[in-house]
Design a protein around this motif. Structure first.
Motif, short mmCIF file in Angstrom:
data_model
loop_
_atom_site.label_atom_id
_atom_site.label_comp_id
_atom_site.label_asym_id
_atom_site.label_seq_id
_atom_site.Cartn_x
_atom_site.Cartn_y
_atom_site.Cartn_z
N ARG A 19 11.64 1.06 -24.10
CA ARG A 19 10.83 -0.18 -23.87
C ARG A 19 9.45 -0.14 -24.56
O ARG A 19 8.97 -0.96 -25.13
CB ARG A 19 10.74 -0.48 -22.53
N GLU A 22 9.51 -0.16 -28.19
CA GLU A 22 9.72 -1.59 -28.74
C GLU A 22 8.44 -2.24 -28.92
O GLU A 22 8.27 -2.96 -29.93
CB GLU A 22 10.81 -2.29 -27.82
N GLN A 23 7.78 -2.12 -27.71
CA GLN A 23 6.64 -2.90 -27.90
C GLN A 23 5.52 -2.39 -28.87
O GLN A 23 4.82 -3.01 -29.51
CB GLN A 23 5.81 -2.64 -26.20
N ASN A 26 6.72 -3.73 -32.08
CA ASN A 26 6.55 -5.17 -32.30
C ASN A 26 4.88 -5.26 -32.79
O ASN A 26 4.83 -5.95 -33.51
CB ASN A 26 6.64 -5.94 -31.05
N ASN A 46 8.85 1.50 -36.29
CA ASN A 46 10.21 0.95 -36.14
C ASN A 46 11.32 2.08 -35.82
O ASN A 46 12.21 2.29 -35.23
CB ASN A 46 10.78 0.21 -37.14
N ARG A 49 11.19 3.55 -32.60
CA ARG A 49 12.01 2.79 -31.70
C ARG A 49 13.46 2.88 -31.85
O ARG A 49 14.14 2.89 -30.81
CB ARG A 49 11.57 1.25 -31.97
N ALA A 53 15.97 4.20 -28.69
CA ALA A 53 16.99 3.64 -28.28
C ALA A 53 18.44 4.18 -28.40
O ALA A 53 19.36 4.20 -27.61
CB ALA A 53 17.01 2.39 -29.17
#
Length: 309
Positions: A19, A22-23, A26, A46, A49, A53
């Motif tokens: 999480r 991901e932030q 972004n 990225n 991230r 995941a």
């Protein structure tokens, strides 16, 4: 069970980490669109991230595998066991871990009574084989010497011839002496074979004892080392948790960016992952110690034995 709780805790940590990653990713895309971040740096964020995941998916699968194995060992349905051992849900926002792991006993073991080691099934079996070999040796040795025995016979006889019959009683009593003189060395060879078998059983028993002592010593060392490592990494975890709390408060006050806060959260989760692994290793070391002593003992057993001494 230890592996299941470890996988569930690592899954929670990976969920939070994914999480925050991901932030951050972004934010990197936004910075790249504004021309404030290079494409390479944005791609790196990225990639992190994606790695986070993937780690989340891995530990989720590990938890399912551990649950299936535990259900097989317990003879239970996996879905029923899953409902009973379901972990707390991951928090929707913020930095908080809820899932617990099995903790090792809170007492230290510096010495263990030998009675605990003697209850091991392999040691008990080796000891019984040695006793049987010694008894067989004694029996073979006794067969070499003259043996005196007493025999007795008592009964009633009845004789019938034609239409006439007669009856009477009979008895006999006397000693019997066996003199094993001319056996071509057979009994002596049997004694020698029995002695060799007894020596072999004694050597096997001694070897099993030495192996068992070595296993216990190794388990004790692992338990001690695990306790020391757990204290060290737990101190690091507390430091990072404090940093993460302060970073979150500073971000809410506008003194720190959300990206900096998320990076701090991810570092705190990395320290927390180290604690999870060390706790699991410490618990498994205790289980190995328990098994190496044959099981069946508790903290009270050690305390009472030490008091008696």
């Amino acid at each position: 069970y230890v592996q299941l709780r470890l996988a569930q805790a690592r899954e929670e940590s990976a969920e939070l980490d994914a999480r925050f990653a991901e932030q951050i990713a972004n934010w990197g895309r936004q910075q790249q669109a504004a021309g404030l971040l290079s494409a390479t740096d944005a791609a790196i964020l990225n990639t992190e991230r994606a790695v986070a995941a993937a780690s989340r998916s891995q530990w989720r699968a590990e938890a399912q595998v551990a649950l299936q194995i535990l259900a097989l060992l317990c003879g239970e349905r996996a879905d029923a066991l899953a409902a009973e051992l379901a972990p707390p849900a991951v928090v929707a926002e913020g930095f908080e871990v809820r899932r617990e792991q099995p903790r090792t006993p809170a007492f230290d073991v510096s010495a263990l009574p030998a009675q605990l080691l003697a209850q091991r099934p392999d040691l008990s079996a080796a000891h019984q084989r040695w006793i049987a070999a010694v008894q067989q040796q004694r029996s073979a040795e006794a067969a070499r010497w003259p043996q005196l025995s007493l025999t007795a016979l008592a009964g009633e006889t009845r004789l019938r011839v034609g239409g006439a019959s007669s009856s009477g009683s009979m008895w006999a009593f006397g000693p019997s002496l066996s003199l094993p003189i001319f056996d071509a060395g057979l009994r002596k060879a049997r004694v020698q074979g029995a002695e060799a078998a007894a020596d072999e059983a004694a050597a096997a028993l001694q070897s099993r004892w030495q192996t068992a002592v070595a296993e216990v010593e190794e388990s004790l060392q692992r338990v001690t080392a695990g306790a020391e490592r757990e204290r060290e990494v737990d101190a690091v975890r507390r430091e990072w948790e404090g940093i993460a709390r302060r970073s979150g408060a500073q971000a809410q006050a506008g003194l720190q960016s959300g990206t900096q806060r998320n990076v701090t959260f991810r570092n705190a989760l990395a320290a927390y992952d180290a604690v999870l692994s060390v706790r699991a290793e410490h618990a498994l070391a205790w289980i190995r110690l328990y098994r190496s002593l044959g099981g069946g003992w508790t903290a009270d057993t050690l305390t009472n034995t030490a008091s008696a001494r």
